[in-house]
Design an enzyme around this catalytic site. Structure first.
Site, PDB file in Angstrom:
ATOM      1  N   SER A 119      39.322  30.042  46.608  1.00 34.11           N
ATOM      2  CA  SER A 119      40.356  31.067  46.710  1.00 34.11           C
ATOM      3  C   SER A 119      40.947  31.127  48.114  1.00 34.11           C
ATOM      4  CB  SER A 119      39.756  32.448  46.413  1.00 34.11           C
ATOM      5  OG  SER A 119      39.157  32.476  45.155  1.00 34.11           O
ATOM      6  N   HIS A 140      43.888  25.760  42.279  1.00 37.99           N
ATOM      7  CA  HIS A 140      43.482  27.172  42.278  1.00 37.99           C
ATOM      8  C   HIS A 140      43.961  27.851  40.994  1.00 37.99           C
ATOM      9  CE1 HIS A 140      43.732  31.434  44.020  1.00 37.99           C
ATOM     10  NE2 HIS A 140      42.489  31.180  43.670  1.00 37.99           N
ATOM     11  N   GLU A 152      47.882  27.200  41.405  1.00 38.80           N
ATOM     12  CA  GLU A 152      48.377  26.792  42.712  1.00 38.80           C
ATOM     13  C   GLU A 152      47.783  25.431  43.031  1.00 38.80           C
ATOM     14  OE1 GLU A 152      48.945  30.613  45.599  1.00 38.80           O
ATOM     15  OE2 GLU A 152      46.923  30.138  45.028  1.00 38.80           O
ATOM     16  N   ASN A 190      46.825  34.773  46.926  1.00 31.17           N
ATOM     17  CA  ASN A 190      45.751  35.576  47.524  1.00 31.17           C
ATOM     18  C   ASN A 190      46.090  36.097  48.917  1.00 31.17           C
ATOM     19  OD1 ASN A 190      44.086  35.601  45.365  1.00 31.17           O
ATOM     20  ND2 ASN A 190      42.761  33.937  46.043  1.00 31.17           N
TER      21      ASN A 190
HETATM   22  N1  LIG Z   1      36.665  35.208  40.334  1.00 29.55           N
HETATM   23  C1  LIG Z   1      37.953  34.929  40.358  1.00 29.55           C
HETATM   24  O1  LIG Z   1      38.785  35.664  39.822  1.00 29.55           O
HETATM   25  C2  LIG Z   1      38.425  33.658  41.030  1.00 29.55           C
HETATM   26  C3  LIG Z   1      39.774  33.277  40.895  1.00 29.55           C
HETATM   27  C4  LIG Z   1      40.188  32.060  41.476  1.00 29.55           C
HETATM   28  C5  LIG Z   1      39.282  31.288  42.178  1.00 29.55           C
HETATM   29  N2  LIG Z   1      37.980  31.715  42.299  1.00 29.55           N
HETATM   30  C6  LIG Z   1      37.049  30.845  43.043  1.00 29.55           C
HETATM   31  O2  LIG Z   1      36.259  30.133  42.094  1.00 29.55           O
HETATM   32  C7  LIG Z   1      34.963  29.868  42.667  1.00 29.55           C
HETATM   33  C8  LIG Z   1      33.893  30.391  41.726  1.00 29.55           C
HETATM   34  O3  LIG Z   1      34.067  31.794  41.545  1.00 29.55           O
HETATM   35  P1  LIG Z   1      33.430  32.564  40.305  1.00 29.55           P
HETATM   36  O4  LIG Z   1      34.094  33.890  40.257  1.00 29.55           O
HETATM   37  O5  LIG Z   1      33.436  31.691  39.103  1.00 29.55           O
HETATM   38  O6  LIG Z   1      31.911  32.752  40.808  1.00 29.55           O
HETATM   39  P2  LIG Z   1      30.588  32.974  39.939  1.00 29.55           P
HETATM   40  O7  LIG Z   1      29.630  33.660  40.836  1.00 29.55           O
HETATM   41  O8  LIG Z   1      30.910  33.604  38.618  1.00 29.55           O
HETATM   42  O9  LIG Z   1      30.076  31.475  39.618  1.00 29.55           O
HETATM   43  C9  LIG Z   1      29.609  30.596  40.586  1.00 29.55           C
HETATM   44  C10 LIG Z   1      28.659  29.630  39.878  1.00 29.55           C
HETATM   45  O10 LIG Z   1      28.286  28.592  40.806  1.00 29.55           O
HETATM   46  C11 LIG Z   1      26.940  28.250  40.535  1.00 29.55           C
HETATM   47  N3  LIG Z   1      26.398  27.574  41.723  1.00 29.55           N
HETATM   48  C12 LIG Z   1      26.095  28.107  42.928  1.00 29.55           C
HETATM   49  N4  LIG Z   1      25.638  27.159  43.753  1.00 29.55           N
HETATM   50  C13 LIG Z   1      25.670  25.992  43.056  1.00 29.55           C
HETATM   51  C14 LIG Z   1      25.328  24.660  43.363  1.00 29.55           C
HETATM   52  N5  LIG Z   1      24.854  24.317  44.573  1.00 29.55           N
HETATM   53  N6  LIG Z   1      25.475  23.716  42.402  1.00 29.55           N
HETATM   54  C15 LIG Z   1      25.945  24.042  41.184  1.00 29.55           C
HETATM   55  N7  LIG Z   1      26.289  25.296  40.830  1.00 29.55           N
HETATM   56  C16 LIG Z   1      26.143  26.261  41.758  1.00 29.55           C
HETATM   57  C17 LIG Z   1      26.265  29.580  40.221  1.00 29.55           C
HETATM   58  O11 LIG Z   1      25.057  29.391  39.498  1.00 29.55           O
HETATM   59  C18 LIG Z   1      27.353  30.275  39.390  1.00 29.55           C
HETATM   60  O12 LIG Z   1      27.205  30.009  38.017  1.00 29.55           O
HETATM   61  C19 LIG Z   1      34.955  30.505  44.062  1.00 29.55           C
HETATM   62  O13 LIG Z   1      35.321  29.548  45.009  1.00 29.55           O
HETATM   63  C20 LIG Z   1      36.048  31.567  43.934  1.00 29.55           C
HETATM   64  O14 LIG Z   1      36.627  31.907  45.172  1.00 29.55           O
HETATM   65  C21 LIG Z   1      37.526  32.867  41.748  1.00 29.55           C
END
Ligand SMILES: NC(=O)c1ccc[n+]([C@@H]2O[C@H](COP(=O)([O-])OP(=O)(O)OC[C@H]3O[C@@H](n4cnc5c(N)ncnc54)[C@H](O)[C@@H]3O)[C@@H](O)[C@H]2O)c1
Length: 298
Positions: A119, A140, A152, A190
């Site tokens: 993000s 993104h 994005e 963002n």
């Molecule tokens: N939440 C949102 O609305 C959103 C929107 C756009 C982008 N993002 C980005 O997407 C990414 C993930 O966000 P999210 O909301 O899905 O988080 P989340 O916490 O729901 O999921 C993250 C996952 O990564 C896994 N993980 C952690 N370390 C790991 C590793 N070393 N190897 C493999 N898996 C691992 C965890 O077990 C978890 O299932 C982040 O970079 C976030 O900034 C989030």
């Protein structure tokens, strides 16, 4: 479109959405997560989403089964070796992402495009891990991924044209309108959204309105589909804080200072919908109420 197989790293909220969207469009999707519990949770949440589509008459039961058949869960990152595109969607933490990039570099085929769904973290800095940074790009997505029609494309300083073409083709194939952003903290959306959500936390801290009134204000007054506090609960309070910290650290302006309440909420485990409590407490029956712990704060 040349992409046949997409490998997603992290089967959390975003990773699951990407996997579901990829498989729904007829491509092979592989999901890797270190946590077995998360892999199971992801599998169940995708099945539940698809069942809802069937119940609404938007998908046939046999199509649902075909989508699920196209999704594979794996416990080893080395399984990315035959993927055309690898998309990283683990926690918003640079150290974790860098260690993942090093692993991908070991196993992914040379011509595979590698993307991050970060993000806010610099695509140029993550890309510098690769021997060939031209293959690395930001893809993104927005949540919930299967429903939000924007992606994005983030171009790092060393991202190559081929990676931009393949990422845009895949995004469009997934039903997204793609916009190209330069590698500045928060990219396009963002950079505007996350400070606005942070501002809503200051309003909560100062009790300028109640939790429900703050959300109501933006929904009724500006026609937003969700209030800022509801939206932060959906995005994840930890993700909101992590992005604010990147904006503050990289840009340096005090206007990007994360609200203290965001830090306190993360420390308290009030991470939003994914754990059932954030600004609101979420009940099994689908109802919610303001988090009573936040109402006690004076
Ligand atoms: N939440 C949102 O609305 C959103 C929107 C756009 C982008 N993002 C980005 O997407 C990414 C993930 O966000 P999210 O909301 O899905 O988080 P989340 O916490 O729901 O999921 C993250 C996952 O990564 C896994 N993980 C952690 N370390 C790991 C590793 N070393 N190897 C493999 N898996 C691992 C965890 O077990 C978890 O299932 C982040 O970079 C976030 O900034 C989030």
């Amino acid at each position: 479109m040349d992409v046949k197989k997409v490998f997603v790293i992290g089967a959390g909220f975003m990773g699951s959405g990407i996997v579901e969207n990829v498989a729904a469009k007829g491509l092979e999707a592989v999901a890797y997560d270190i946590s077995e519990q998360q892999r199971e949770r992801s599998r169940k949440s995708i099945a539940k989403n698809l069942e809802k589509q069937v119940a609404k008459g938007r998908l046939k039961a046999e199509e649902k089964d075909a989508v699920l058949d196209r999704i594979e869960y794996v416990s080893e990152i080395s399984a990315c070796k035959d993927a055309d595109v690898v998309i990283e969607a683990v926690a918003e933490n640079k150290d974790i992402k860098v260690s993942i990039m090093k692993e991908i570099e070991k196993y992914a085929k040379e011509e595979a495009v590698i993307a991050s769904n970060t993000s806010s973290i610099s695509i140029t800095s993550l890309g510098s891990v690769f021997q060939n940074p031209e293959r690395f790009i930001g893809m993104h997505f927005f949540s919930p991924v299967p429903r939000i029609p924007l992606m994005e494309i983030v171009r790092g300083y060393q991202t190559g044209e081929r990676a931009i073409k393949i990422a845009s083709d895949l995004g469009e194939y997934m039903g997204k309108t793609c916009i190209l952003a330069q590698d500045e903290p928060g990219f396009i959306v963002n950079r505007m959204l996350i400070p606005m959500l942070n501002e809503a936390c200051f309003l909560v801290e100062r009790k300028i309105g109640s939790i429900e009134e703050i959300d109501m204000g933006m929904k009724m007054g500006l026609n937003h589909p969700m209030g800022p506090l509801e939206l932060m609960d959906m995005i994840g309070i930890d993700v909101e804080l992590a992005v604010m910290e990147v904006l503050h650290e990289e840009i340096g302006d005090s206007k990007y200072r994360p609200a203290i309440s965001l830090k306190r909420m993360v420390d308290s485990g009030f991470l939003g919908r994914k754990v059932g409590v954030g600004f609101y407490v979420y009940h099994e029956d689908g109802t919610k109420e303001p988090n009573p712990k936040l109402l006690e704060i004076r």
